[in-house]
Design a protein around this motif. Sequence first.
Motif, mmCIF file in Angstrom:
data_model
loop_
_atom_site.group_PDB
_atom_site.id
_atom_site.type_symbol
_atom_site.label_atom_id
_atom_site.label_comp_id
_atom_site.label_asym_id
_atom_site.label_seq_id
_atom_site.Cartn_x
_atom_site.Cartn_y
_atom_site.Cartn_z
ATOM 1 N N LEU A 108 8.502 11.361 2.506
ATOM 2 C CA LEU A 108 7.691 10.443 3.308
ATOM 3 C C LEU A 108 8.193 10.413 4.755
ATOM 4 N N GLY A 109 9.496 10.232 4.928
ATOM 5 C CA GLY A 109 10.062 10.172 6.272
ATOM 6 C C GLY A 109 9.877 11.461 7.041
ATOM 7 N N ALA A 132 -4.613 3.760 14.170
ATOM 8 C CA ALA A 132 -5.657 3.047 13.431
ATOM 9 C C ALA A 132 -5.543 3.279 11.927
ATOM 10 N N ILE A 133 -4.973 4.412 11.515
ATOM 11 C CA ILE A 133 -4.826 4.696 10.088
ATOM 12 C C ILE A 133 -4.011 3.607 9.399
ATOM 13 N N GLY A 134 -3.010 3.095 10.087
ATOM 14 C CA GLY A 134 -2.135 2.096 9.484
ATOM 15 C C GLY A 134 -2.369 0.677 9.936
ATOM 16 N N GLN A 135 -3.145 0.485 11.016
ATOM 17 C CA GLN A 135 -3.280 -0.857 11.579
ATOM 18 C C GLN A 135 -4.707 -1.369 11.675
ATOM 19 N N SER A 158 0.814 -1.214 0.000
ATOM 20 C CA SER A 158 0.000 0.000 0.000
ATOM 21 C C SER A 158 0.848 1.265 0.000
ATOM 22 N N VAL A 159 1.910 1.299 0.798
ATOM 23 C CA VAL A 159 2.746 2.501 0.854
ATOM 24 C C VAL A 159 3.461 2.726 -0.470
ATOM 25 N N LEU A 171 1.896 9.309 6.560
ATOM 26 C CA LEU A 171 0.937 9.034 7.635
ATOM 27 C C LEU A 171 0.750 7.527 7.824
ATOM 28 N N THR A 172 0.640 6.805 6.716
ATOM 29 C CA THR A 172 0.423 5.355 6.788
ATOM 30 C C THR A 172 1.626 4.639 7.392
ATOM 31 N N THR A 173 2.827 5.027 6.959
ATOM 32 C CA THR A 173 4.040 4.387 7.478
ATOM 33 C C THR A 173 4.205 4.631 8.971
#
Length: 403
Positions: free
Chosen positions: A99-100, A179-182, A73-74, A313-315
Amino acid sequence: MSNILQSQLVRQSGNNGSGGPRLDSRAIQQLFVRYKVLALLLAVALIWIFFYFQTHGTFLKPNSISNLFLQMSVTGMLACGMVFVIISGEIDLSVGASLGLLGGICAIMDYTYHLPVPVIIVTVVALGILIGLFNGYWIAYLRVPSFIVSLAGFLAFRGILLGITKGTTVPLASEGLVAIGQAYLPITFGNVVGVVLFALLAFLAFKTRIGRAQHGLAIAPLWQDLGKLVIIGAVIVGFVYTLNLYEGIPVPVLATLIILGIFSFIANKTVFGRRIYSIGSNIEATRLSGVNVRFIKMMVFALMGLMCAFAGLTTTARLSAGSPSAGTLGELDAIASCFIGGASSRGGVGTVYGALIGALIMASLDNGMSMLGVDTFWQMIVKGSILLLAVFVDVISGAGSER
């Protein structure tokens, strides 16, 4: 059948100097363009089959598939933005560092300043767009080559990240951000998403048929479109069913699918999308036709910055922390995904869905080799070799058009 393939690939009237037949690069180009998606999906299937047997079935277990799509996804988010950049004839080497940096800012705003989750998300997205506009302005208006601008960003953004985090990992305190990533969709909601997705694709397919009929264009036989829909439906059912066997569809995967739909619509159904292809194909002709080339290019990099914000944000949410090493080599995975997915190094060619399939291939290789315990240096060699092969195929497939 062999005679048909031979007539497509071999020019009988020409010799390669040794008396043998010579490959017709135009025929290769036509076959590659026509069956590109099929070839990519076949590559995915072969990779999965190989790792399935090598891992004694573990590779295709529901939890492994869920982790695979999470991992994809990332890279997929970055690839959706990168494919527009490459189509326009440019490159962006700063996306991993962006991203970082954006993920680090997200963690600092949450852990240090305890800001509300909506404020953090809006701020990170806005900063991502500003970074993209900054890069795009230097490239489009100040005419600095994109390689140099993005290389400068690659160094500067990583340096800023190390400075604001002091080289340490910053944890997340908010469960809403994690919750955004998990998080996973409820099974019922996931089933609804699958049905809606299939209905949307069926509607678009028949709308395309009606539109082509109204304009007097050639239409494929109805059984072909129905066959495609049956295959697509089977894939969607298998996708949703397999993920529901674990915990459901991961939120980042749903976000990636939504981005795929939006970016595909932009590329195929909007004037902005057509102009991106036009700029990559012939920038001078596009400029002479009255298109504001500079503005379009700057907006392309703004979209790239937006994707960096979503990926950041996802990472950070997946790791539950902002890491100073987050996004390392992310730009290379994104670029490789686009080229593997059929984007041309010359610009003007590429698709969003091709880039997503390329990202899936990269994630499958990463996941499979990690499960087999392959050393990191071998993983990098394999991915580099595949990138080289993908660009080589692009070169030989486009050679005929230059004659």
